[in-house]
Design an enzyme around this catalytic site. Sequence first.
Site, mmCIF file in Angstrom:
data_model
loop_
_atom_site.group_PDB
_atom_site.id
_atom_site.type_symbol
_atom_site.label_atom_id
_atom_site.label_comp_id
_atom_site.label_asym_id
_atom_site.label_seq_id
_atom_site.Cartn_x
_atom_site.Cartn_y
_atom_site.Cartn_z
ATOM 1 N N HIS A 427 1.531 -4.423 -2.874
ATOM 2 C CA HIS A 427 1.216 -4.461 -1.445
ATOM 3 C C HIS A 427 2.429 -4.089 -0.607
ATOM 4 O O HIS A 427 2.351 -3.253 0.307
ATOM 5 C CB HIS A 427 0.720 -5.872 -1.073
ATOM 6 C CG HIS A 427 0.411 -6.044 0.382
ATOM 7 N ND1 HIS A 427 1.345 -6.499 1.282
ATOM 8 C CD2 HIS A 427 -0.715 -5.799 1.087
ATOM 9 C CE1 HIS A 427 0.803 -6.546 2.492
ATOM 10 N NE2 HIS A 427 -0.452 -6.129 2.390
ATOM 11 N N ASN A 737 -4.278 4.334 -7.798
ATOM 12 C CA ASN A 737 -3.629 3.024 -7.977
ATOM 13 C C ASN A 737 -4.509 2.120 -8.839
ATOM 14 O O ASN A 737 -4.102 1.616 -9.895
ATOM 15 C CB ASN A 737 -3.390 2.358 -6.623
ATOM 16 C CG ASN A 737 -2.480 3.163 -5.723
ATOM 17 O OD1 ASN A 737 -1.897 4.143 -6.142
ATOM 18 N ND2 ASN A 737 -2.370 2.740 -4.485
ATOM 19 N N CYS A 800 -6.199 10.002 -3.445
ATOM 20 C CA CYS A 800 -5.641 9.320 -2.275
ATOM 21 C C CYS A 800 -4.796 8.116 -2.668
ATOM 22 O O CYS A 800 -4.403 7.325 -1.812
ATOM 23 C CB CYS A 800 -6.757 8.891 -1.324
ATOM 24 S SG CYS A 800 -7.967 7.767 -2.062
#
Length: 848
Positions: A427, A737, A800
Site C-alpha cells: 500500500h 499486482n 494497469c
Amino acid sequence: MQQQRTFDPVTLITATAPMKADVYGGRAKCLQRLVRLDMPVPTTVALSFDAVHRIANGQMPAMDEVLFPFGDTPLLSVRPSSQDPDWGGPGAILNIGMCDARHAQMVKDIGEPLATRLYLRFVQSYAIHVARLDPEMFDLPANAGQAGLKQALDAFEFETDEVFPQDPAVQLAEVLRSMARAWEGTTARLLRQAKGAPADAGLGLVVQAMALGVGPGECGTGVIQYVDAATGQPQIKGRYLGQSQRREALGDVEGAIFLTHDDRGPSLEDLCPDIFARLVEYGDVCRRKLREEMSVEFTIESGALWILDAVRVQRSSRASVRIAVALAEDKIIPREEAVLRVQPTALSEMLHRQVDPSAERDLIVSGIAASPGAATGKIVLTASEAQASAARGEACILVRRETTPEDIRGMHAAHAVLTMRGGITSHAAVIGRGLGLPCVVGASDLSIDLRKGLIISPDGRQFAAGDVITVDGTAGDVLAGQPAMTEAALDGAFQTLLDWADDIRDIGVRANADTPLDAKTASNFAAEGIGLCRTEHMFFGSDRLGVMREMIFAETAADRRAVLDRLLPIQRADFGELFDIMQGQPVCIRLFDPPLHEFLPSDKAGLRDLAEQLALPLFEVSERVAALTEYNPMLGMRGVRLGIAIPEIYEMQARAIFEATVASATPVVPEIMIPLVSAMKEVELVKSRIDAIAASVAASSKVDFKYKLGVMVETPRAALRAEDIAQHASFLSFGTNDLTQMTYGLSRDDAGRFMSAYVQQGVYDEDPFHSLDVEGVGELLSIGAERGRLGRPDVTLSICGEHGGTRSAIAFCRSQGFDYVSCSPFRVPVARLSAAQLTLLDLANSDI
C-alpha cells in the site's frame, strides 16, 4: 562470405591502423579518432584484449616490438583501455623508463629538482602499484630531493632484495604484467560486474610516449571540457597547472589556474592565447566528428601542445538529456539516437529531489526503494501527527509499521514515508509512487516503539518523534539528519526529448490516477488518459469516511441506499473533476475494490469514536467489526464480490459516473472497470445493473451518452476464461499486482521479508512484484490476451498494475500486441521513453 579481419596483439595507433573498441578498448579507439582529426597525440601503442589476457597468464609480448616506436631512450605511460570507460581499470603508471642514467641526463636538460621529482614519483608508483610494497615505506613528499630519492631506492632494494630495475624494457614488462593481473583479479571482476560489465570483459592497454609537462618554457597539464556536467549547458570548464603531469590540475590544487579569462586570477587564455584557441577548436571538432561532448586531457611541453586523451564527459541526468537534445537539434546526431542515448532512469531522477551524490550519508537503516526521490523532515508516527505537522508548515516523515488506507491523509501531508513491512507493491509503495512521494518500505531491521515515540536503528541508535531524518527512496536508504539535496530539473530539453519519444513509440501510455491531483500530474506528463482510477481512495476523506462507516453498519438495502445517497454528489463531483482535467481523454474508473474492514478502526480509541458517531453501544460496534474481519481479506469479500453481495455501492458509483458524464463540459466516454472478476456470470450480473442505471440517467437527463464496460483481469481464472468474459467486456486490463500475488501464492505485503534471500540464492531472478515475471505471470497474460481476442476480436488490452511503467513489462506488452500500459503518474515519462527506445531497437533488429 566476408573474410574475418585479424588484429595484431600489439599495434601502433595510426590513422589507418586496424583498431576496434571490442579488440583494443574504447580508449585506444578514441586515440585513433583523435589522430585522424589531426590532433597532436603522442606516439601510442595499443595492446589488445587477447594480448593482455596472455600477459596475465605469463605470456609476454616481444618487448622490443612494443618499445620500437619510442626510440632508444623511451619515457612512457601505460593506461587501461576497457571496452566501456565506465568499467574502469587499473590506474595509470607514468614516467616508465626513468632510471639513473635517464635521471642524470634530465638533470642537465630540465634541472635537478624537476628530474629528481620525476624519478622519485616513478619509484613510488612502481613500488606501490607494481611491486605491491607497503605504501608507508614510500610515503615521501614530492620535493624530498636527492635524499628522498635515495631513501626510496634503498627501501625498494631492502624490501625486494633487488636493486630498482634500470632497463626500461624490464620496467614496462612488469607494469604490463601487474595491470593485466589486477584486471583479472576477483575484486576487479566484481567491481566491474557491479557497473554492468560482463564477467569476462577484456582489458586493453595503451603505451604512450610521455609529454612531460615539466621543464623549461611553458610546461604543464590541464583538462578542458565544453559543457557544464551538472546542467549540460555550453560552458568551458577545467583547470591548468604549470610544471605538472597528467590530471594534477584537477581539484583545489595550489597554483592551478582557470582556463578562460577570469577576474579572480590568471588564466590559460591570458597566458597562452594561441593554445587556448586551439583547445576550443578541438572541442568543437570532437563534438562534430565524435558526436559527443568530450573532456580533453592536454599537456604543454616547452610551449608545444599535446592531446593525451579525450573521454566522454561524466554528466548528471539533467545534463545527459540536455546534451542529447542539443546534439540532435544541431543535426550532429538524429533524433532517434538522442532518444536512445538517455537512460530512462535519468528521467526518473530529474522528476524528484535527490540526495546530493557528494553528501555524507549517515545511514540509519536500508529497505526497499519503493518510490524515488528524497525528502527531509521530522519523524511522525501517526497519520494525525502528519496532518498536524503539515498544518504547522513543518516537513515531516511518516514512519509506520505498515500503512493502511486510513493513513492516506497522513501520506498526503507527509514529505516521505518509511515502513517496516511491505514490498514493492504494498500500500505505501503504490500510494507513494502515485503521489510522487519518496518511500522506503520493508525496513524490517528498524524497530518502532509507539509508546515511547521512538524508532530504533539496527545499531541501537534511538530517534525520537520530532528528530530530523531523510528518506532516500531512490537508493532505499534512511539517513540521519539533513544531507545536501539536488533539486528536480524539468527543462525544455526534457519535454523535447519526450515529444520525440512520443513520435516514435507504438504503444499507449496512461496513468494510474485516483485523485484530481494525480490526474493533473498525469496530464502534465502527457499521459494519454487514466488507465486506472482506484475509487476506494476517494472514500477516506474526512467528509466521507464517517458516511462510509454508516453504510457498512446499515442493516437493509434501503438503509444502505439512503446513506449512499449522501455520497453520490461527492462521487459525482470527483468524477466530474477528473473528466475536466483529462479534457476528453479516456478515464478508466475501477469500481469499489477493497474489503469493508479497511474502513473500520481496529484500536480501542477508534472503536469508541465510531460507537459515539453511530450512537450504538461499544460492544455492538466491536462485535460488528469483528464479524466483518476476514482471515485473508485480500482473497475474501472484495471487488466484484462486494458488488454482487452489496449492489448498492456499485449502483451509486455508476450513477455518479454517468451524471458526471452528462454534466461534463467536454465529451467523454467513461470506462467502467469491474475488479477481481473470476467468472463470466459476475460480469453479466454487474453489467445488467450498470446498463439499467445508464438508461435511467439518460432518460432523466434526456442526454444520450456512451460508456465502455471492462474487466480487471487479476485472478488466474479470469485469464483462463477470458474468451467468455470478453464477450461482455469491451476491454481487459490486467492487474499484475494481484495476478502476481495469486499466481505465486505470495502476499505482496509480506514477501519483502524474505524476497532478498530468494533473489540472492537464485530462486527468482528478480522480485516478481518489481519486475514482471514474463515466464509465469506472462504466460497467463498471453493466454488471457489470446482467448480474450477469440471472445471479442476488437477487445482493448492493457496492463494497469505497477509493472506497467517498467521496461520489461512494456517490452512484453508490445510483443503481445497490447494497446497501452498504465502506471503511476511519475512513471509516465519513463514509460514514454522506454516504449520509444524499445520501438527503435526492434526496428534496428528488423533491418539486420
